[in-house]
Design an enzyme around this catalytic site. Sequence first.
Site, mmCIF file in Angstrom:
data_model
loop_
_atom_site.group_PDB
_atom_site.id
_atom_site.type_symbol
_atom_site.label_atom_id
_atom_site.label_comp_id
_atom_site.label_asym_id
_atom_site.label_seq_id
_atom_site.Cartn_x
_atom_site.Cartn_y
_atom_site.Cartn_z
ATOM 1 N N SER A 1 -18.464 26.660 -20.525
ATOM 2 C CA SER A 1 -17.609 25.700 -19.841
ATOM 3 C C SER A 1 -16.156 26.113 -20.021
ATOM 4 O O SER A 1 -15.815 26.820 -20.980
ATOM 5 C CB SER A 1 -17.809 24.303 -20.431
ATOM 6 N N TYR B 1 -18.732 18.205 -27.349
ATOM 7 C CA TYR B 1 -19.007 19.126 -26.246
ATOM 8 C C TYR B 1 -18.153 20.388 -26.374
ATOM 9 O O TYR B 1 -18.659 21.513 -26.290
ATOM 10 C CB TYR B 1 -18.715 18.413 -24.926
#
Length: 339
Positions: free
Chosen positions: A171, A184
Site C-alpha cells: 500500500s 495497517y
Amino acid sequence: MSTLRKFATAAAAGYAGIVVTRAIVRRKRTFDWQNKRVVITGGSRGLGLVIARQLADQGARIAITARTEEDLCAAAAELRRRGAEVIAHPCDVRDREQVATFIDRVTNQFDGIDVLLNVAGIITVGPFESMTMEDFQSAMQTNCWGALHVAMEVLPHMRAAGWGRIVNIASLGGKRAVPHMLPYAASKFALVGLSNGMRAELKADNIFVTTACPSLMRTGSPRNAIFKGQHRDEYAWFSIGDSLPGLSMNAEAAAEQILTACQHGRGEVFIRSPLNVTIALQNLFPELTQEILALAASVLPKMGGIGRTAAKGHQSQSEWSPSVLTTLTEQAAIRNNQI
C-alpha cells in the site's frame, strides 16, 4: 562545444540508453496470461475479485481463497460464467496449516503454480488511543505473515519449475503512515520490506517478486473495514475520501497496472491515478508531508464513541455516509461483492 553542453548531451544519451535497456528487459520478461496457473488470496471480493475477473478474461486458470465460503462461492460462480477454470477454497491465511492444505489442492488439480498474488488484507481505522496490541497483531498476521505463509508454500513449486511470479499487494500506506490507520501502516511497512527482500533473493531462481503500493482504490472495501472510537465519524471521512476521484482511483485501472507490473517482472511500483500527485510531493518534500499528515491528524475525530470496541463499516453509517459524497464507493461495493 562547451563543457556544459557536452555534459548535457552525455547525460541525455545515458538516460536514453537506460530507457531503451529497461524496455528491452521488460519485453524479454513479459508473458501471456493464457493458461497460467494463478493463486489469488482475498479473491472473493474487492481488489482480489477485480484482478480475478481480468485474469479470467485473459484465459488464466484461477485459484481464489478467502475466509468466507459464501463470498467465495459467489465469486467463483461469476468467474466460471466468464469461462475460467476456478478453484475456490476457504482458507485463513493466518493459519499455516490451512494455507498448506489450500496450496496442496491447487498443485494437485493444476499440477503447479505459476503466479501468486497476495491480496488478502484487513484495515482498522481509529485514533492511536483506540488501538490495542491485538489490533496490531491481527494486522501483522493477515497483511504480512499471511503473505509470507502463502509464499513459503508456493515457492518450492516455483523453484522446481524454474519460473515464477509473486505480487505482494502492499500500500501507499506502507510507504507513508496515514493517521488513524497505524496497525495497517505498520503491517504494510513490514510487507514492503519483506517483499523487496524476497525479490533480491529470489531473482536468481528466475522468480520475480513485485511489490505493488496502491493509493486509495474504489473497491468498496470501507463497508468491511473495522472502525473504532467515534466509528461513525471515522467511517464518514474514510468512505468519503475513498470516493473522491482525485484522491482515489478506479479499481479496474489499479488491477490493470498491477497485472502489467507482474508481466514485466517489475520491482516496487506505485499504483495510482495520474491525478494523484501525493506520491511525487512525498518524494520531493518528505518532512513537509509529515507536517501535513500531523495537521490532518489534528482535525480527525478524537477518541470517544465506542472506544476500543470494533464495528464494521456497514455498522457505522451516518447522515454523511452513505450519501451523495460516497456514491462511487457504494457503487463499487455492489460491483465487487462487498455487500
